[in-house]
Structures are given as C-alpha cells and as structure tokens.
Design a protein around this motif. Structure first.
Motif, short mmCIF file in Angstrom:
data_model
loop_
_atom_site.label_atom_id
_atom_site.label_comp_id
_atom_site.label_asym_id
_atom_site.label_seq_id
_atom_site.Cartn_x
_atom_site.Cartn_y
_atom_site.Cartn_z
N SER A 1 0.72 -1.39 0.00
CA SER A 1 0.05 0.04 0.00
C SER A 1 0.72 1.31 -0.06
O SER A 1 0.70 2.19 -0.78
CB SER A 1 -1.08 -0.06 1.39
N LYS A 2 1.63 1.31 0.83
CA LYS A 2 2.81 2.48 1.00
C LYS A 2 3.45 2.63 -0.42
O LYS A 2 3.85 3.67 -0.70
CB LYS A 2 3.92 2.44 2.20
N LEU A 3 4.24 1.54 -0.94
CA LEU A 3 4.91 1.61 -2.29
C LEU A 3 4.01 2.13 -3.37
O LEU A 3 4.16 2.88 -4.09
CB LEU A 3 5.26 0.51 -2.50
N SER A 4 2.67 1.76 -3.33
CA SER A 4 1.75 2.22 -4.27
C SER A 4 1.35 3.81 -4.07
O SER A 4 1.49 4.43 -5.03
CB SER A 4 0.32 1.53 -4.18
N THR A 5 1.22 4.29 -2.85
CA THR A 5 1.01 5.38 -2.56
C THR A 5 2.33 6.26 -2.96
O THR A 5 2.29 7.53 -3.70
CB THR A 5 0.82 5.89 -1.00
N TYR A 6 3.39 5.82 -2.67
CA TYR A 6 4.68 6.47 -3.04
C TYR A 6 4.93 6.46 -4.56
O TYR A 6 5.36 7.70 -5.03
CB TYR A 6 5.95 5.74 -2.13
N SER A 7 4.63 5.65 -5.17
CA SER A 7 4.81 5.75 -6.86
C SER A 7 3.71 6.48 -7.28
O SER A 7 3.96 7.54 -8.33
CB SER A 7 4.40 4.14 -7.39
N LYS A 8 2.49 6.78 -6.79
CA LYS A 8 1.60 7.89 -7.10
C LYS A 8 2.29 9.47 -6.80
O LYS A 8 2.05 10.16 -7.85
CB LYS A 8 0.17 7.64 -6.53
N LEU A 9 2.82 9.71 -5.81
CA LEU A 9 3.50 10.65 -5.41
C LEU A 9 4.61 11.11 -6.39
O LEU A 9 4.86 12.17 -6.66
CB LEU A 9 3.96 10.84 -4.14
N ALA A 10 5.25 10.01 -6.56
CA ALA A 10 6.45 10.12 -7.46
C ALA A 10 6.08 10.49 -8.96
O ALA A 10 6.58 11.58 -9.58
CB ALA A 10 7.31 9.00 -7.63
N ALA A 11 4.91 9.91 -9.27
CA ALA A 11 4.27 10.34 -10.74
C ALA A 11 3.87 11.77 -10.94
O ALA A 11 3.88 12.42 -11.67
CB ALA A 11 3.20 9.33 -11.03
N THR A 12 3.04 12.17 -9.72
CA THR A 12 2.77 13.48 -9.55
C THR A 12 3.94 14.55 -9.24
O THR A 12 3.81 15.50 -9.94
CB THR A 12 1.77 13.61 -8.12
N GLY B 1 3.85 15.26 0.90
CA GLY B 1 3.75 14.01 1.82
C GLY B 1 4.69 12.98 1.41
O GLY B 1 4.67 12.02 1.97
N TYR B 2 5.70 13.12 0.37
CA TYR B 2 6.57 12.13 -0.04
C TYR B 2 7.57 11.83 0.96
O TYR B 2 8.15 10.63 1.15
CB TYR B 2 7.31 12.30 -1.51
N LYS B 3 8.06 12.68 1.77
CA LYS B 3 9.07 12.53 2.94
C LYS B 3 8.26 11.72 3.73
O LYS B 3 9.30 10.93 4.53
CB LYS B 3 9.46 13.89 3.35
N LEU B 4 7.38 12.08 4.26
CA LEU B 4 6.52 11.26 5.39
C LEU B 4 6.55 9.68 4.90
O LEU B 4 6.64 8.73 5.56
CB LEU B 4 5.15 11.79 5.65
N VAL B 5 6.03 9.65 3.78
CA VAL B 5 5.83 8.23 2.82
C VAL B 5 7.11 7.23 3.10
O VAL B 5 7.21 6.18 3.19
CB VAL B 5 5.26 8.33 1.70
N GLU B 6 8.18 8.09 2.80
CA GLU B 6 9.61 7.58 2.37
C GLU B 6 10.02 6.89 4.06
O GLU B 6 10.29 5.79 4.25
CB GLU B 6 10.29 8.44 2.03
N GLU B 7 9.73 7.75 5.10
CA GLU B 7 9.94 7.43 6.35
C GLU B 7 9.19 6.16 6.85
O GLU B 7 9.64 5.01 7.37
CB GLU B 7 9.83 8.70 7.35
N GLU B 8 7.97 6.19 6.45
CA GLU B 8 6.92 5.11 6.87
C GLU B 8 7.76 3.76 6.14
O GLU B 8 7.50 2.64 6.74
CB GLU B 8 5.70 5.43 6.34
N ILE B 9 8.06 3.86 4.87
CA ILE B 9 8.20 2.76 4.04
C ILE B 9 9.70 2.37 4.69
O ILE B 9 9.80 0.94 4.76
CB ILE B 9 8.59 3.19 2.75
N GLU B 10 10.48 2.97 4.99
CA GLU B 10 11.75 2.62 5.45
C GLU B 10 11.63 1.73 7.03
O GLU B 10 12.36 0.74 7.06
CB GLU B 10 12.69 3.70 5.83
#
Length: 238
Positions: free
Chosen positions: A22-33, A57-66
């Motif tokens: 789920s987080k990687l999918s969200t992160y991919s969408k943010l990366a595309a944006t 929000g990509y920084k927060l998602v990165e921290e959650e993924i890590e």
C-alpha cells in the motif's frame, strides 16, 4: 506441522508486506505527481512544505516505508530463527516461505530505491529549473530597471530640448520685433529727411539758432571769466 509461533510470525510478515504494498503504491503515485510537476517553478523546499497526501507528503511516506522495511526484515529474521531452532526441525515449506518473504523484501527495496531515485532526480531538475528561472527573472528585472532609467534620461533630454526650442523661438520673435522697429525708425528718419528737404528755410532757422546759442554761450563764458578775474584781483589786491 507449523507451530503457533511460526504461524504468528508469518501472519506478521504478511501484514507488513500488505502495508508495504500500500505504501509503495502511494509513493509511486506521489512520484508520478512530482514527475508531472517537475517542470514547474517549485523547488524542494516548497515541495516539502506541502502536507498530507499532496506532493509534500513524499518525505513522510519515505520514512514510513523505511520503517516497514526494517520491521519486515526483522520479521524475516525471526522466521529464520524459528527455522534454525533446535526444538523445531525446519520443513521444506517453511524454508521456502522464509525465502519467498526475503525475496519479497528485496523486491520492495529495489522498487523503493528506484522510485526514490526518480523522485530525487525530478527534484534536482526542478531545483535547477527554478534556479534558472530565478536568474532569468533577476536579469529581466535588472534590464527593466536599466530601461526605465534610460527612458527617464531620454524624457529629461527631450524636456531640455523643448525648453531650448522655446527659448530659440522667443529669441527669433524678439529679433523680428527689433527688425520691425528698426524699419519703422528708418521710415521715420526718411520721412523727416524728406520734410526737411522740402522746407529749406527750416534748416537755415535751425542753423541760425545753433549759431546764436554758441555765441551766447561764448559771451556768457567771457563775462563769467572776467568777473572771476575781477574778484580775484579785489581779493588779493593786484
């Protein structure tokens, strides 16, 4: 047969993998944006200031993924510990399951590193474009200021030219007035000469008056001089 501890560890690993998906999918969408907005004037600082599910929000998602990657790695280590436990002989299915979880972890890491690299590259490009735009805007402002200064100088020069033209026009008008007055005086002198030439007796009368005036002046001077001599003789007794 798998023990409850093994089942719990596997359920925990699956839950972490689901969260990572789920987080990687969200992160991919943010990366595309971010990639779509990479040509805009936003730089990294402005991206990081946006909160929530936006670009920032990509920084927060990165921290959650890590964090999830670390937890999944720990869960897989726990599975490996259970497999290697002397009290529980490992089975082929358990070893296969643990290896599959580790392969999934490697895939998650590769996807995350690749996506993060794309995001960082996009942000660097955005920063570069923003810097170039800033330099262009600064140059335009400086050029506009110089242009305004030149226009002001030109306006002052034009105003000076208009003042000089007005002064010259006044001088030309004065010269024309003087020329007209000189012509008028010449005309009057010519008329007076014509009148005098038509009346020769007037010239004789004027000449006689001037001669008599000089004679009277001479006589008066002689009388005054004689009186002064008499006065001096009387005073000094000679």
């Amino acid at each position: 047969m798998a023990t409850p501890s093994w089942d719990n560890a596997r359920r925990h690993a699956r839950a972490l993998e689901t969260a990572l998906d789920s987080k990687l999918s969200t992160y991919s969408k943010l990366a595309a944006t971010i990639a779509r907005g990479g040509g805009s004037s936003k730089d990294q600082s402005s991206l990081e200031q946006e909160d929530g599910d936006g670009i920032g929000g990509y920084k927060l998602v990165e921290e959650e993924i890590e964090e999830l990657l670390g937890k999944l790695e720990q869960a897989i280590d726990d599975l490996s510990t259970l497999i290697n436990s002397p009290s529980q002989p490992p089975s082929a299915s358990m070893q296969h399951a643990a290896q599959r979880h580790r392969d999934n972890l490697d895939d998650y890491r590769r996807d995350f590193i690749r996506t993060r690299g794309n995001v960082e590259q996009t942000i660097r490009r955005s920063n570069l474009l923003g810097s170039v735009r800033k330099d262009i805007n600064d140059y335009k402002k400086a050029t506009d200021s110089q242009t305004d200064a030149l226009l002001q100088d030109r306006s002052r020069i034009d105003s000076s030219h208009r003042m000089i033209d007005d002064t010259l026009n006044q001088a030309y008008a004065t010269r024309e007035d003087f020329a007209q007055q000189r012509g008028l005086l010449s005309s009057i002198d010519s008329r007076m000469g014509g009148v005098l030439s038509q009346m020769p007796g007037i010239n004789s009368l004027i000449t006689a008056i001037r001669t008599r005036r000089r004679r009277d002046t001479l006589i008066l001077g002689c009388v005054v001089g004689f009186c002064v001599i008499l006065l001096l003789g009387y005073t000094f007794g000679f």
